[in-house]
Design a protein around this motif. Structure first.
Motif, PDB file in Angstrom:
ATOM      1  N   ALA A  85       0.702  -0.988   0.087  1.00 57.30           N
ATOM      2  CA  ALA A  85      -0.277  -0.271   0.219  1.00 57.30           C
ATOM      3  C   ALA A  85       0.247   1.022   0.255  1.00 57.30           C
ATOM      4  CB  ALA A  85      -0.524   0.102   1.160  1.00 57.30           C
ATOM      5  N   VAL A  86       0.256   2.112  -0.525  1.00 59.97           N
ATOM      6  CA  VAL A  86       1.015   4.459  -1.004  1.00 59.97           C
ATOM      7  C   VAL A  86       0.102   4.558   0.402  1.00 59.97           C
ATOM      8  CG1 VAL A  86       1.938   5.577  -2.703  1.00 59.97           C
ATOM      9  CG2 VAL A  86       2.172   3.157  -2.793  1.00 59.97           C
ATOM     10  N   GLU A  87       0.457   5.229   1.027  1.00 57.11           N
ATOM     11  CA  GLU A  87      -0.261   6.084   2.289  1.00 57.11           C
ATOM     12  C   GLU A  87       0.537   7.613   2.259  1.00 57.11           C
ATOM     13  OE1 GLU A  87      -1.730   3.809   4.854  1.00 57.11           O
ATOM     14  OE2 GLU A  87      -2.364   2.936   4.069  1.00 57.11           O
ATOM     15  N   GLU A  88      -0.539   8.002   2.814  1.00 59.17           N
ATOM     16  CA  GLU A  88       0.505   9.824   2.272  1.00 59.17           C
ATOM     17  C   GLU A  88       0.224   9.861   0.733  1.00 59.17           C
ATOM     18  OE1 GLU A  88       2.758  10.906   6.141  1.00 59.17           O
ATOM     19  OE2 GLU A  88       1.990   8.818   6.473  1.00 59.17           O
ATOM     20  N   SER A  89      -0.728   9.785   0.230  1.00 62.90           N
ATOM     21  CA  SER A  89      -0.064   9.470  -1.543  1.00 62.90           C
ATOM     22  C   SER A  89      -0.764  10.634  -2.259  1.00 62.90           C
ATOM     23  CB  SER A  89      -0.871   8.596  -2.258  1.00 62.90           C
ATOM     24  OG  SER A  89      -2.104   8.492  -1.821  1.00 62.90           O
ATOM     25  N   GLU A  90      -1.489  11.691  -1.657  1.00 60.52           N
ATOM     26  CA  GLU A  90      -1.865  12.804  -1.970  1.00 60.52           C
ATOM     27  C   GLU A  90      -1.449  13.267  -2.974  1.00 60.52           C
ATOM     28  OE1 GLU A  90      -5.338  14.332  -2.716  1.00 60.52           O
ATOM     29  OE2 GLU A  90      -5.805  12.218  -1.512  1.00 60.52           O
ATOM     30  N   ALA A  91      -0.223  13.149  -3.027  1.00 60.91           N
ATOM     31  CA  ALA A  91       0.684  13.842  -4.233  1.00 60.91           C
ATOM     32  C   ALA A  91       0.889  13.185  -5.206  1.00 60.91           C
ATOM     33  CB  ALA A  91       2.917  13.660  -3.681  1.00 60.91           C
ATOM     34  N   VAL A  92       0.759  11.463  -5.140  1.00 59.83           N
ATOM     35  CA  VAL A  92       1.230  10.620  -6.247  1.00 59.83           C
ATOM     36  C   VAL A  92      -0.103  10.848  -6.567  1.00 59.83           C
ATOM     37  CG1 VAL A  92       1.561   8.320  -6.466  1.00 59.83           C
ATOM     38  CG2 VAL A  92       1.904   8.657  -4.859  1.00 59.83           C
ATOM     39  N   LYS A  93      -1.604  10.272  -6.317  1.00 62.96           N
ATOM     40  CA  LYS A  93      -2.844  10.683  -7.314  1.00 62.96           C
ATOM     41  C   LYS A  93      -2.983  12.272  -7.556  1.00 62.96           C
ATOM     42  CE  LYS A  93      -5.287   8.626  -3.510  1.00 62.96           C
ATOM     43  NZ  LYS A  93      -6.158   8.295  -2.646  1.00 62.96           N
ATOM     44  N   LYS A  94      -2.226  13.213  -7.035  1.00 62.90           N
ATOM     45  CA  LYS A  94      -2.461  14.501  -8.303  1.00 62.90           C
ATOM     46  C   LYS A  94      -1.154  14.136  -9.029  1.00 62.90           C
ATOM     47  CE  LYS A  94      -2.349  18.474  -5.368  1.00 62.90           C
ATOM     48  NZ  LYS A  94      -2.462  19.173  -3.536  1.00 62.90           N
ATOM     49  N   LEU A  95      -0.126  13.773  -8.876  1.00 62.11           N
ATOM     50  CA  LEU A  95       1.114  13.682 -10.506  1.00 62.11           C
ATOM     51  C   LEU A  95       0.276  12.577 -11.408  1.00 62.11           C
ATOM     52  CD1 LEU A  95       3.745  13.417 -11.645  1.00 62.11           C
ATOM     53  CD2 LEU A  95       4.664  11.817  -9.350  1.00 62.11           C
ATOM     54  N   HIS A  96      -0.296  11.499 -10.293  1.00 52.94           N
ATOM     55  CA  HIS A  96      -1.466  10.474 -12.114  1.00 52.94           C
ATOM     56  C   HIS A  96      -2.639  11.685 -12.617  1.00 52.94           C
ATOM     57  CE1 HIS A  96      -4.728   8.075 -12.990  1.00 52.94           C
ATOM     58  NE2 HIS A  96      -5.620   8.418 -12.238  1.00 52.94           N
ATOM     59  N   GLU A  97      -2.972  12.883 -11.826  1.00 55.58           N
ATOM     60  CA  GLU A  97      -4.347  13.355 -12.341  1.00 55.58           C
ATOM     61  C   GLU A  97      -3.301  14.782 -13.422  1.00 55.58           C
ATOM     62  OE1 GLU A  97      -6.004  15.276  -9.462  1.00 55.58           O
ATOM     63  OE2 GLU A  97      -6.833  13.619  -8.684  1.00 55.58           O
ATOM     64  N   LYS A  98      -1.827  15.191 -12.993  1.00 53.85           N
ATOM     65  CA  LYS A  98      -1.213  15.954 -14.289  1.00 53.85           C
ATOM     66  C   LYS A  98      -1.294  15.289 -15.243  1.00 53.85           C
ATOM     67  CE  LYS A  98       0.568  18.724 -10.650  1.00 53.85           C
ATOM     68  NZ  LYS A  98       1.671  19.039 -10.229  1.00 53.85           N
ATOM     69  N   ILE A  99      -0.415  13.881 -15.564  1.00 54.38           N
ATOM     70  CA  ILE A  99      -0.116  12.752 -16.121  1.00 54.38           C
ATOM     71  C   ILE A  99      -1.115  12.307 -17.230  1.00 54.38           C
ATOM     72  CG2 ILE A  99       0.965  10.734 -16.792  1.00 54.38           C
ATOM     73  CD1 ILE A  99       3.044  11.269 -13.884  1.00 54.38           C
ATOM     74  N   ASN A 100      -2.099  11.884 -16.807  1.00 59.59           N
ATOM     75  CA  ASN A 100      -3.771  11.732 -17.299  1.00 59.59           C
ATOM     76  C   ASN A 100      -3.930  13.108 -17.387  1.00 59.59           C
ATOM     77  OD1 ASN A 100      -4.926  10.121 -18.595  1.00 59.59           O
ATOM     78  ND2 ASN A 100      -6.432  10.386 -16.812  1.00 59.59           N
ATOM     79  N   SER A 101      -3.851  13.951 -18.308  1.00 59.06           N
ATOM     80  CA  SER A 101      -4.625  15.031 -18.592  1.00 59.06           C
ATOM     81  C   SER A 101      -3.995  15.045 -20.352  1.00 59.06           C
ATOM     82  CB  SER A 101      -4.155  16.000 -17.555  1.00 59.06           C
ATOM     83  OG  SER A 101      -2.964  17.117 -17.787  1.00 59.06           O
ATOM     84  N   ASP A 102      -4.308  16.429 -21.094  1.00 63.96           N
ATOM     85  CA  ASP A 102      -3.735  17.078 -21.857  1.00 63.96           C
ATOM     86  C   ASP A 102      -3.927  16.102 -22.341  1.00 63.96           C
ATOM     87  OD1 ASP A 102      -2.421  19.184 -23.952  1.00 63.96           O
ATOM     88  OD2 ASP A 102      -0.730  19.509 -22.496  1.00 63.96           O
TER      89      ASP A 102
END
Lengths: 169, 169
Positions: A85-102
């Protein structure tokens, strides 16, 4: 061609993951232990320069961060996967969203849950045995994420790196 | 930790190489088909920033180039290896020399011959069979080298990418 984006945790985490993947993950030989940042997607090679430019912008605007790897978890019964499990993972989720955009935006049928797979396509019995012995394990590990990699898939299913992007926000 | 530097030829060459490596190369699952630019070497993790700085300087001062892959060759009888020969390879040799210098200099017992391994640790019989059927093959392939990768080795022998360096001289 099939592309994907991932980041690798530090070596000792990869070695730990591989000690299970060797037996329980059919993808063991196809890619090192990783956190997927964007699932495999089809893209014309012609689009590559635009994709690279997009990823470079994401890396430029994202600072390195640390994630916690506190324990082993499972997606069972939805999916017979065991993972770190990857926790305190807000930063990873944000990174995922930024990559999966545009130019790289794709709709996903699933919620993004960052994880490091250590077993998949397991039988129920196998999963219960392995997860039963690992669920109480306190990992108390961390790993620094300061880069990600664009990869492409070969005909045999294995992944080759195309380019590293260093987080420099 | 064990590090190495390599570059990957374009996908269709990797797929061709893998069709042989699957049967004839015990390293098949450990790393994608590649041209080694610097053999595996031991380095303290503390040295990593200096190594990266050195490789970045090399990449900054080297222009992308194309190599020819005209045929299949072998190191037999010195070494029972079958490989895709890399010719018109002055630029690769220079790149190898630049990488293997400064903080990353190591003396080598061998002459550097750039190649893409498709079989190794083969018995004499196997080698003669496979090489016999491939030696007349005219590949007439080329591959563009515009990047290289610093990698590190995991406990199971497989290689993970640390960083890509884009040739931008």
């Amino acid at each position: 061609m099939k592309y994907g984006v991932a980041t690798f945790p530090e070596k000792k985490i990869q070695d730990f993951a591989n000690s299970y993947r060797k037996r329980y993950d059919p993808h063991y030989a196809l890619i090192p232990p990783h956190i997927t940042l964007k699932e495999a997607f089809e893209m014309d090679e012609e689009m590559l320069p635009k994709a690279v430019e997009h990823l470079d912008q994401v890396a430029l605007n994202t600072s390195p961060f640390t994630v916690h790897l506190p324990k082993i978890s499972t997606f069972h019964p939805t999916n017979n996967v065991i993972y770190i499990a990857v926790e305190e993972s807000e930063a990873v989720k944000k990174l995922h969203e930024k990559i999966n955009s545009d130019v790289l935006y794709h709709e996903s049928a699933y919620n993004y849950i960052p994880h490091i797979t250590i077993g998949q396509q397991m039988s129920d019995d196998e999963l219960h045995d392995v997860y039963g012995s690992l669920r109480m394990l306190k990992m108390e590990s961390k790993t620094r994420i300061d880069r990600f990699h664009l990869m492409y898939q070969l005909e045999n299913g294995s992944w080759t790196i195309y380019q590293t992007f260093l987080l420099r926000g």
